[in-house]
Design a protein around this motif. Structure first.
Motif, PDB file in Angstrom:
ATOM      1  N   VAL A  32      -6.898   0.960  -2.363  1.00 19.14           N
ATOM      2  CA  VAL A  32      -5.476   0.371  -2.317  1.00 19.14           C
ATOM      3  C   VAL A  32      -4.984  -0.452  -0.934  1.00 19.14           C
ATOM      4  O   VAL A  32      -5.231   0.139  -0.048  1.00 19.14           O
ATOM      5  N   GLN A  33      -4.627  -1.612  -1.157  1.00 22.99           N
ATOM      6  CA  GLN A  33      -4.184  -2.375   0.148  1.00 22.99           C
ATOM      7  C   GLN A  33      -2.719  -2.354   0.237  1.00 22.99           C
ATOM      8  O   GLN A  33      -2.082  -2.546  -0.807  1.00 22.99           O
ATOM      9  N   GLU A  34      -2.410  -2.278   1.442  1.00 22.37           N
ATOM     10  CA  GLU A  34      -0.956  -2.362   1.767  1.00 22.37           C
ATOM     11  C   GLU A  34      -0.290  -3.792   1.898  1.00 22.37           C
ATOM     12  O   GLU A  34      -0.995  -4.670   2.454  1.00 22.37           O
ATOM     13  N   TYR A  35       0.399  -4.106   1.036  1.00 20.69           N
ATOM     14  CA  TYR A  35       1.096  -5.511   0.978  1.00 20.69           C
ATOM     15  C   TYR A  35       1.721  -5.777   2.299  1.00 20.69           C
ATOM     16  O   TYR A  35       2.608  -5.073   2.854  1.00 20.69           O
ATOM     17  N   GLN A  36       1.380  -7.013   2.654  1.00 17.20           N
ATOM     18  CA  GLN A  36       2.287  -7.381   4.113  1.00 17.20           C
ATOM     19  C   GLN A  36       2.831  -8.646   3.662  1.00 17.20           C
ATOM     20  O   GLN A  36       2.206  -9.502   2.688  1.00 17.20           O
ATOM     21  N   VAL A  59      11.739   2.653  -3.407  1.00 20.39           N
ATOM     22  CA  VAL A  59      10.414   3.628  -3.802  1.00 20.39           C
ATOM     23  C   VAL A  59       9.020   2.853  -3.715  1.00 20.39           C
ATOM     24  O   VAL A  59       9.124   1.703  -3.806  1.00 20.39           O
ATOM     25  N   PRO A  60       8.007   3.851  -3.480  1.00 15.86           N
ATOM     26  CA  PRO A  60       6.580   3.123  -3.070  1.00 15.86           C
ATOM     27  C   PRO A  60       6.237   2.616  -4.981  1.00 15.86           C
ATOM     28  O   PRO A  60       6.584   3.440  -5.737  1.00 15.86           O
ATOM     29  N   SER A  61       5.373   1.596  -4.882  1.00 20.79           N
ATOM     30  CA  SER A  61       4.831   1.292  -6.124  1.00 20.79           C
ATOM     31  C   SER A  61       3.411   0.756  -5.933  1.00 20.79           C
ATOM     32  O   SER A  61       3.182   0.317  -4.732  1.00 20.79           O
ATOM     33  N   VAL A  62       2.466   0.820  -6.713  1.00 17.66           N
ATOM     34  CA  VAL A  62       1.202   0.474  -6.740  1.00 17.66           C
ATOM     35  C   VAL A  62       1.067  -0.218  -7.936  1.00 17.66           C
ATOM     36  O   VAL A  62       1.349  -0.031  -9.212  1.00 17.66           O
ATOM     37  N   MET A  63       0.334  -1.619  -7.693  1.00 18.81           N
ATOM     38  CA  MET A  63      -0.047  -2.388  -8.710  1.00 18.81           C
ATOM     39  C   MET A  63      -1.507  -2.639  -8.801  1.00 18.81           C
ATOM     40  O   MET A  63      -2.132  -3.040  -7.857  1.00 18.81           O
ATOM     41  N   HIS A  73      -8.055  -5.352  -7.887  1.00 24.78           N
ATOM     42  CA  HIS A  73      -7.741  -5.237  -6.666  1.00 24.78           C
ATOM     43  C   HIS A  73      -6.352  -4.230  -7.081  1.00 24.78           C
ATOM     44  O   HIS A  73      -5.923  -4.093  -8.267  1.00 24.78           O
ATOM     45  N   ALA A  74      -5.901  -3.463  -5.885  1.00 24.76           N
ATOM     46  CA  ALA A  74      -4.875  -2.622  -5.867  1.00 24.76           C
ATOM     47  C   ALA A  74      -3.835  -2.879  -4.670  1.00 24.76           C
ATOM     48  O   ALA A  74      -4.628  -3.113  -3.606  1.00 24.76           O
ATOM     49  N   VAL A  75      -2.603  -3.144  -4.958  1.00 22.72           N
ATOM     50  CA  VAL A  75      -2.009  -3.421  -3.774  1.00 22.72           C
ATOM     51  C   VAL A  75      -0.660  -2.451  -4.026  1.00 22.72           C
ATOM     52  O   VAL A  75      -0.030  -2.178  -4.992  1.00 22.72           O
ATOM     53  N   ARG A  76      -0.224  -1.963  -2.690  1.00 22.53           N
ATOM     54  CA  ARG A  76       0.793  -0.923  -2.472  1.00 22.53           C
ATOM     55  C   ARG A  76       1.909  -1.880  -2.019  1.00 22.53           C
ATOM     56  O   ARG A  76       1.642  -2.357  -0.898  1.00 22.53           O
ATOM     57  N   PHE A  77       3.325  -1.417  -2.572  1.00 25.05           N
ATOM     58  CA  PHE A  77       4.269  -2.143  -1.891  1.00 25.05           C
ATOM     59  C   PHE A  77       5.665  -1.349  -2.345  1.00 25.05           C
ATOM     60  O   PHE A  77       5.624  -0.102  -3.071  1.00 25.05           O
ATOM     61  N   VAL A  78       7.038  -1.576  -1.700  1.00 22.15           N
ATOM     62  CA  VAL A  78       8.102  -1.069  -2.020  1.00 22.15           C
ATOM     63  C   VAL A  78       8.799  -1.760  -2.917  1.00 22.15           C
ATOM     64  O   VAL A  78       8.933  -3.004  -2.715  1.00 22.15           O
TER      65      VAL A  78
END
Length: 88
Positions: A32-36, A59-63, A73-78
């Motif tokens: 999981v990659q952190e969204y910037q 809240v945190p979310s993963v796509m 790919h997976a990305v984490r964002f709020v």
């Protein structure tokens, strides 16, 4: 105006803790990659996404998604939870 600045500061301060408790979806074996902000995502198909419809606030979310080359790919964002605007 001061309330908005304080609110933004609190969100920024607590977001890493929320991310620590949010795991990647069980079906994915990708890192999981952190969204910037400004990050360019090549999204061809969304495979899975955190359901935040019954949560409130930020809240945190993963796509998990497939890009145009077929790689997953997976990305984490709020994001704002779905219950955030029901009282307004």
């Amino acid at each position: 105006m001061k309330f908005a600045a304080l609110n933004a500061t609190l969100i920024a301060a607590f977001a890493p803790m929320a991310f620590a408790s949010e795991k990647a979806p069980a079906s994915s074996k990708v890192e999981v990659q952190e969204y910037q902000y400004g990050m360019q995502l090549d999204i061809d198909q969304v495979l899975q996404r955190t359901d935040n419809s019954r949560k409130s606030g930020v809240v945190p979310s993963v796509m998990v998604y497939r890009d145009s080359q077929g790689e997953v790919h997976a990305v984490r964002f709020v994001e704002w939870g779905g219950l955030s605007n029901q009282n307004g």
